[in-house]
Design a protein around this motif. Structure first.
Motif, mmCIF file in Angstrom:
data_model
loop_
_atom_site.group_PDB
_atom_site.id
_atom_site.type_symbol
_atom_site.label_atom_id
_atom_site.label_comp_id
_atom_site.label_asym_id
_atom_site.label_seq_id
_atom_site.Cartn_x
_atom_site.Cartn_y
_atom_site.Cartn_z
ATOM 1 N N PHE A 78 31.045 55.727 41.999
ATOM 2 C CA PHE A 78 32.435 55.304 42.160
ATOM 3 C C PHE A 78 33.316 56.427 42.678
ATOM 4 C CE2 PHE A 78 30.416 53.070 38.653
ATOM 5 C CZ PHE A 78 30.540 51.766 39.074
ATOM 6 N N ASP A 79 34.136 56.108 43.642
ATOM 7 C CA ASP A 79 35.209 57.001 44.070
ATOM 8 C C ASP A 79 36.503 56.319 43.636
ATOM 9 O OD1 ASP A 79 33.641 58.908 45.090
ATOM 10 O OD2 ASP A 79 34.066 58.488 47.215
ATOM 11 N N ILE A 80 37.151 56.905 42.659
ATOM 12 C CA ILE A 80 38.260 56.194 42.016
ATOM 13 C C ILE A 80 39.609 56.702 42.505
ATOM 14 C CG2 ILE A 80 39.364 55.743 39.787
ATOM 15 C CD1 ILE A 80 36.529 55.806 38.580
ATOM 16 N N ARG A 81 40.469 55.758 42.846
ATOM 17 C CA ARG A 81 41.865 56.131 43.120
ATOM 18 C C ARG A 81 42.778 55.106 42.461
ATOM 19 N NH1 ARG A 81 44.028 53.543 48.244
ATOM 20 N NH2 ARG A 81 42.357 52.164 48.888
ATOM 21 N N PRO A 82 43.899 55.565 41.975
ATOM 22 C CA PRO A 82 44.773 54.672 41.211
ATOM 23 C C PRO A 82 45.584 53.742 42.105
ATOM 24 C CG PRO A 82 45.671 56.882 41.275
ATOM 25 C CD PRO A 82 44.385 56.952 41.999
ATOM 26 N N PHE A 83 45.899 52.571 41.567
ATOM 27 C CA PHE A 83 46.817 51.650 42.234
ATOM 28 C C PHE A 83 48.029 51.447 41.334
ATOM 29 C CE2 PHE A 83 43.072 50.343 44.660
ATOM 30 C CZ PHE A 83 43.633 50.286 45.937
ATOM 31 N N ALA A 84 49.216 51.252 41.967
ATOM 32 C CA ALA A 84 50.444 51.124 41.181
ATOM 33 C C ALA A 84 50.573 49.713 40.598
ATOM 34 C CB ALA A 84 51.655 51.463 42.031
ATOM 35 N N THR A 85 50.256 48.725 41.419
ATOM 36 C CA THR A 85 50.460 47.351 40.943
ATOM 37 C C THR A 85 49.173 46.544 41.044
ATOM 38 O OG1 THR A 85 51.006 46.480 43.107
ATOM 39 C CG2 THR A 85 52.823 47.419 41.833
ATOM 40 N N GLU A 86 49.156 45.465 40.298
ATOM 41 C CA GLU A 86 48.006 44.570 40.318
ATOM 42 C C GLU A 86 47.836 43.926 41.692
ATOM 43 O OE1 GLU A 86 46.709 41.069 37.324
ATOM 44 O OE2 GLU A 86 47.936 42.678 36.493
ATOM 45 N N ALA A 87 49.011 43.605 42.304
ATOM 46 C CA ALA A 87 48.986 42.958 43.612
ATOM 47 C C ALA A 87 48.344 43.863 44.658
ATOM 48 C CB ALA A 87 50.399 42.573 44.038
ATOM 49 N N ALA A 88 48.679 45.138 44.618
ATOM 50 C CA ALA A 88 48.121 46.089 45.582
ATOM 51 C C ALA A 88 46.612 46.183 45.405
ATOM 52 C CB ALA A 88 48.761 47.462 45.398
ATOM 53 N N ALA A 89 46.168 46.206 44.156
ATOM 54 C CA ALA A 89 44.729 46.286 43.883
ATOM 55 C C ALA A 89 44.020 45.038 44.396
ATOM 56 C CB ALA A 89 44.501 46.448 42.383
ATOM 57 N N GLU A 90 44.670 43.888 44.171
ATOM 58 C CA GLU A 90 44.106 42.607 44.628
ATOM 59 C C GLU A 90 43.937 42.607 46.149
ATOM 60 O OE1 GLU A 90 42.488 39.028 43.710
ATOM 61 O OE2 GLU A 90 43.262 40.510 42.295
ATOM 62 N N GLN A 91 44.978 43.113 46.839
ATOM 63 C CA GLN A 91 44.955 43.242 48.293
ATOM 64 C C GLN A 91 43.755 44.075 48.735
ATOM 65 O OE1 GLN A 91 46.076 42.529 51.277
ATOM 66 N NE2 GLN A 91 47.330 40.919 50.347
ATOM 67 N N ALA A 92 43.611 45.225 48.111
ATOM 68 C CA ALA A 92 42.563 46.180 48.492
ATOM 69 C C ALA A 92 41.185 45.551 48.321
ATOM 70 C CB ALA A 92 42.687 47.456 47.662
ATOM 71 N N LEU A 93 41.021 44.802 47.233
ATOM 72 C CA LEU A 93 39.740 44.150 46.975
ATOM 73 C C LEU A 93 39.459 43.089 48.045
ATOM 74 C CD1 LEU A 93 37.628 44.477 44.734
ATOM 75 C CD2 LEU A 93 38.618 42.479 43.615
ATOM 76 N N ALA A 94 40.525 42.340 48.400
ATOM 77 C CA ALA A 94 40.371 41.281 49.386
ATOM 78 C C ALA A 94 40.052 41.849 50.759
ATOM 79 C CB ALA A 94 41.639 40.440 49.450
ATOM 80 N N ARG A 95 40.723 42.966 51.070
ATOM 81 C CA ARG A 95 40.516 43.564 52.390
ATOM 82 C C ARG A 95 39.199 44.318 52.470
ATOM 83 N NH1 ARG A 95 46.147 45.317 52.919
ATOM 84 N NH2 ARG A 95 45.418 47.307 52.135
ATOM 85 N N GLY A 96 38.604 44.597 51.348
ATOM 86 C CA GLY A 96 37.382 45.388 51.356
ATOM 87 C C GLY A 96 37.643 46.874 51.239
ATOM 88 N N ASP A 97 38.904 47.267 51.022
ATOM 89 C CA ASP A 97 39.214 48.687 50.847
ATOM 90 C C ASP A 97 38.699 49.186 49.505
ATOM 91 O OD1 ASP A 97 40.415 48.604 53.248
ATOM 92 O OD2 ASP A 97 42.472 48.463 52.477
ATOM 93 N N ALA A 98 38.559 48.257 48.582
ATOM 94 C CA ALA A 98 37.992 48.631 47.278
ATOM 95 C C ALA A 98 36.860 47.671 46.955
ATOM 96 C CB ALA A 98 39.059 48.556 46.196
ATOM 97 N N MET A 99 35.747 48.200 46.416
ATOM 98 C CA MET A 99 34.643 47.341 46.000
ATOM 99 C C MET A 99 34.806 46.940 44.531
ATOM 100 S SD MET A 99 32.462 46.979 48.549
ATOM 101 C CE MET A 99 30.815 46.698 47.907
ATOM 102 N N PHE A 100 35.505 47.812 43.798
ATOM 103 C CA PHE A 100 35.739 47.548 42.377
ATOM 104 C C PHE A 100 37.207 47.787 42.056
ATOM 105 C CE2 PHE A 100 31.312 48.868 42.583
ATOM 106 C CZ PHE A 100 30.680 47.905 41.799
#
Lengths: 375, 305
Positions: A78-100
């Motif tokens: 895992f390469d971990i970086r923090p997200f400020a909001t749940e929405a931003a994290a959801e976006q990243a997951l959808a776009r493939g920027d985050a796998m987890f």
């Protein structure tokens, strides 16, 4: 003109070598292409990917959270970086920027200390299960004892002693590096691509260039034409083989546990298989375009069903039957066997003789199909 | 008469449903230069390919240099030089390399000397190191002919060797053919050029896969029984246009200042001339030429099919 003439074969060989040498573009491609493919596939295909981008949603920052994150980082998955909001994290997951996305609930530390067993949600992008498979397994192994050092003594987990331990011993490839599996397989695949495609053009080029009519009108036997056209490509194929092996050993650290000589000999049989298929295609096809398509038609099952792409044991019975008929299947086993397991002739024999039969059979058919007339 | 270099009877060949050679019988005596004539698609190339074993006849029989066409095709290949209609050498190899390759396939003894001699003879020595694809049309033909005769064949089969080559190169090429003939080679050469046909000792004319006529140029002209008139004067183009549609007229064509009129029936031709009512034209009967005969044959063939 009856019978076989070494003089005529030599004439054919000399002509083909001259043409091959003049055609610098093709020679360049046949040397460069395997290198590019090797680096591309060797590095790109990784069934055990690490450093997966992982988002962190954290309501509070605590010792426990820091320890958990550090432990996850330490697995190297895992390469971990923090997200400020749940929405931003959801976006990243959808776009493939985050796998987890790791979601640490509010009051995490307080609830841990109260013994409420708070749940940490781990969202995973499961579109490619193999990509996250090992990472998920690593998480599962982690959670029981990871916080022990931070917890007060009475909260520390005492895992029950299992009645037995299973020790997994990853043989031949203890670090389970995908490259060790892929690169020996690539030797076979790259040789298939280059030799099959090159020889499939051998006769069609004469036909399209108009030189076939002249060749047929002259006293030369089909077997002389075939050998004359194939032997230069055997030489070229061995140049490729040496290149690939050198890079496999120096760059990808593939071990050579068995006999290199045995490997080269076995690859010779494999090359003969491909060249006879190529020659058969060449006599069959009317144009270079057709020849190319036929060669690709032969290539695809080799890639899919030989065990290069998918584990051979995981394929259904019919697919395995087809796979057993393909020279690449046997070559993959031989390459991996000699390089990784240190197999000798005895162990590779079951895969060697079918290829010999294949080459002989297809070669005979190819010579038979070569028409001595224009009909 | 000499022995026959080519002697075929009732030869047949079809490609699928298309009959290309329909019972061809022809003879070529040894040592002669034989012009092989006929319209496009008349079966010249197919015949030549059957003669050198590239195609298997469907029916009929024949010998080439006394060897059976079907059973001895391997031996025939050794004694025949075949020049294909399309240039068929390796463009990426030099003149020398192409000749050496051919020489080795025929196992020509003393190859280096033989290649040097043939390059001298055909003026190719200066171009020995040039890739074949860089040669101009005329030089490509020379290379092809040189490769054909390298193994000293007894019979040369040349398929439209001078198509697309300029007049000077054509003339030189024919001089070389006559030299080969003087050496004792039999030559069968297909062509569409009348001046070339006139340089042959013998002509074989093919139409629709059958022999129409064979013999010397004179024999062919006489056997056609053609009557030819020539006119000069003003208005020959207009006269030619009108004559073409009149009964008994096989051909009416303008050559420079002359109008040539040909047909099989002298009386019908005279009637046609009279009906023109062109007092400015001066008519005289002349000897028919080979091209008159061939155009008349081609017309008759078209009318017949």
């Amino acid at each position: 003109m009856s019978g076989f003439s070494p003089i005529r074969l030599l004439a054919m060989l000399r002509k083909e070598s001259l043409q091959m040498r003049r055609d610098r573009g093709t020679v360049g491609i046949t040397v460069m292409l395997p290198l590019i493919q090797l680096f591309l596939f060797g590095y790109a295909i990784n069934a055990n990917p690490r450093h997966l981008p992982t988002g962190l949603l954290s309501a509070e920052h605590s010792t426990y959270e820091r320890t958990l994150v550090a432990a996850l980082q330490n697995t190297r998955y895992f390469d971990i970086r923090p997200f400020a909001t749940e929405a931003a994290a959801e976006q990243a997951l959808a776009r493939g920027d985050a796998m987890f996305v790791l979601d640490i609930p509010p009051n995490f530390s307080r609830r841990i200390e109260r013994g409420e067993r708070p749940q940490v949600l781990m969202d995973a992008d499961a579109t490619d299960p193999t990509a996250i498979g090992n990472a998920s397994a690593a998480v599962a192994a982690l959670n029981a004892t990871v916080l022990n050092r931070d917890l007060p003594a009475d909260r520390q987990v005492q895992p029950p002693q299992p009645p037995f331990d299973i020790v997994l011993h990853a043989r031949y490839n203890p670090e389970q590096l995908t490259a060790l599996n892929i690169v020996p397989g690539l030797i076979g695949l790259i040789l298939t691509i280059s030799t099959l495609v090159m020889t499939s053009l051998a006769i069609t080029r004469e036909r399209e260039g108009g030189t076939m009519e002249n060749l047929l009108a002259m006293p030369i036997r089909p077997v002389e034409v075939m050998l004359g056209k194939i032997i230069p490509y055997v030489g070229l194929a061995y140049v490729q083989t040496s290149l690939i092996l050198t890079i496999a050993v120096t760059v990808f650290h593939v071990p050579v546990r068995g006999s290199l000589l045995l490997l080269l000999l076995a690859l010779g049989v494999f090359i003969a298989c491909n060249l006879s298929v190529g020659f058969a295609i060449s006599t069959l096809a009317r144009t270079q375009m057709q020849a190319q398509q036929l060669a690709q038609f032969g290539l695809l099952p080799s890639i899919m069903l030989s065990g290069f792409m998918f584990p051979f044991q995981g394929m259904p019975g019919w697919a395995r039957t087809i796979g057993e008929l393909l020279p690449l299947t046997h070559t993959l086993r031989i390459c991996r066997g000699i390089l990784l397991k240190g197999n000798g002739l005895l162990q590779i024999w079951p895969d060697l003789w079918p290829m010999g039969v294949f080459a002989l059979l297809v070669g005979t058919i190819a010579v038979r199909m070569y028409r001595e007339t224009l009909d | 008469m000499n022995a026959l270099a080519i002697d075929v009877h009732d030869l047949r060949k079809s490609f699928g449903a298309r009959v290309v050679i329909d019972g061809l019988t022809m003879q070529v005596p040894e040592g002669e230069i034989c012009g092989f004539l006929g319209g496009n698609g008349s079966g010249k190339t197919t015949t030549i390919r059957m003669l050198c074993g590239l195609l298997r006849p469907d029916g009929g029989s024949g010998t080439c240099l006394g060897l059976d066409l079907i059973h001895d095709s391997a031996s025939i290949r050794l004694q025949v030089g075949y020049m294909t209609q399309r240039f068929s050498f390796y463009g990426d190899l030099t003149v020398l390399e192409n000749l050496e390759f051919v020489g080795r396939l025929y196992r020509v003894p003393g190859l280096a000397g033989a290649v040097r001699a043939v390059m001298q003879r055909f003026g190719l020595a200066d171009r020995a190191g040039q890739p074949a694809q860089e040669l101009s049309g005329g030089w490509k033909q020379r290379l092809a002919l040189a490769a054909c005769v390298l193994h000293r064949p007894r019979l040369l089969l040349l398929d439209e060797p001078t198509a697309g080559v300029d007049a000077k190169a054509r003339r030189e090429f024919w001089d070389m053919i006559h030299e080969m003939s003087a050496d004792g080679m039999t030559v069968l050469v297909s062509t569409h050029y009348m001046d070339e046909a006139e340089r042959c000792q013998r002509i074989v004319y093919l139409a629709g896969g059958r022999l129409v006529v064979q013999g010397s140029a004179d024999e062919v002209v006489h056997s056609a029984n053609l009557v030819t008139f020539e006119a000069t004067g003003p208005g020959i183009e207009r006269a030619a246009r009108r004559l073409r549609h009149l009964p008994g007229v096989a051909t009416a064509a303008v050559f420079g200042r002359d109008l040539r009129l040909a047909g099989l029936d002298r009386a019908a031709l005279r009637r046609a001339i009279d009906s023109l009512d062109e007092p400015g034209l001066v008519w005289k009967e002349v000897e028919p030429r080979l091209d008159d005969v061939f155009i008349q044959m081609l017309n008759r063939q078209e009318a017949g099919t």
